[in-house]
Design a protein around this motif. Structure first.
Motif, mmCIF file in Angstrom:
data_model
loop_
_atom_site.group_PDB
_atom_site.id
_atom_site.type_symbol
_atom_site.label_atom_id
_atom_site.label_comp_id
_atom_site.label_asym_id
_atom_site.label_seq_id
_atom_site.Cartn_x
_atom_site.Cartn_y
_atom_site.Cartn_z
ATOM 1 N N ILE A 5 -63.457 2.480 22.465
ATOM 2 C CA ILE A 5 -65.122 2.586 21.760
ATOM 3 C C ILE A 5 -65.750 2.398 23.417
ATOM 4 O O ILE A 5 -65.253 2.057 24.422
ATOM 5 N N TRP A 6 -66.973 3.336 23.367
ATOM 6 C CA TRP A 6 -67.632 3.983 24.138
ATOM 7 C C TRP A 6 -68.577 3.920 24.300
ATOM 8 O O TRP A 6 -69.850 3.722 23.287
ATOM 9 N N ARG A 7 -69.267 3.635 25.783
ATOM 10 C CA ARG A 7 -70.697 3.498 25.947
ATOM 11 C C ARG A 7 -70.564 4.238 25.878
ATOM 12 O O ARG A 7 -70.434 5.403 27.007
ATOM 13 N N VAL A 8 -71.744 5.233 25.272
ATOM 14 C CA VAL A 8 -72.619 7.121 25.190
ATOM 15 C C VAL A 8 -73.344 7.359 25.573
ATOM 16 O O VAL A 8 -74.863 5.940 25.548
ATOM 17 N N TYR A 9 -73.882 8.058 26.583
ATOM 18 C CA TYR A 9 -75.241 8.689 27.139
ATOM 19 C C TYR A 9 -75.368 10.152 27.097
ATOM 20 O O TYR A 9 -74.200 10.948 26.880
ATOM 21 N N ARG A 10 -77.116 10.060 27.010
ATOM 22 C CA ARG A 10 -76.921 11.742 27.502
ATOM 23 C C ARG A 10 -76.619 11.514 29.308
ATOM 24 O O ARG A 10 -76.421 10.705 30.514
ATOM 25 N N LYS A 11 -75.814 12.849 29.627
ATOM 26 C CA LYS A 11 -76.690 13.844 30.948
ATOM 27 C C LYS A 11 -77.013 13.220 31.710
ATOM 28 O O LYS A 11 -76.675 12.221 32.641
ATOM 29 N N ASP A 12 -78.413 13.180 31.243
ATOM 30 C CA ASP A 12 -79.080 11.907 31.649
ATOM 31 C C ASP A 12 -79.491 10.513 32.420
ATOM 32 O O ASP A 12 -80.644 10.258 32.822
ATOM 33 N N GLY A 13 -78.408 9.636 31.930
ATOM 34 C CA GLY A 13 -78.435 8.345 31.860
ATOM 35 C C GLY A 13 -78.999 7.930 31.068
ATOM 36 O O GLY A 13 -79.042 6.528 30.539
ATOM 37 N N THR A 14 -79.222 8.092 29.839
ATOM 38 C CA THR A 14 -79.921 7.910 28.885
ATOM 39 C C THR A 14 -78.978 7.153 27.722
ATOM 40 O O THR A 14 -78.844 8.085 27.139
#
Length: 95
Positions: A5-14
């Motif tokens: 289970i992962w918290r997922v972000y865009r590369k810009d931190g979004t």
């Protein structure tokens, strides 16, 4: 089989949300709304919820042509994790 289970972000931190991986952490399963916002070739940052693992991954394609399941390839470990955001839970009862 569930792998993580992962918290997922865009590369810009979004922040995109909390999602599951399976198939040896090679397939990322998203909800429909998030899947529409992710494209093949995107780089994502992932922080595992129950360990200290933090990865940078690339979306390489759809898994078996399923629109909400993406093949991912780990590019590298990340030294820094994003700060955990507190979750507000509210319980209600219906009588």
């Amino acid at each position: 089989m569930l792998d993580g289970i992962w918290r997922v972000y865009r590369k810009d931190g979004t922040y995109l949300g909390v999602f599951e991986t399976r198939m040896g952490n090679d397939v990322l399963m998203l909800d429909e709304k998030t899947a529409k916002a992710v494209s093949i070739g995107d780089t994502l940052h992932m922080d595992e919820s129950h360990t200290k693992r933090a990865w940078e991954v690339r979306v390489t394609g759809n898994y078996r042509d399923r629109s909400t399941e993406f093949n991912i390839r780990k590019l590298s470990d990340r030294a820094e994790r994003y700060p955990d955001k507190p979750v507000k839970v509210q319980a209600t009862s219906h009588r």
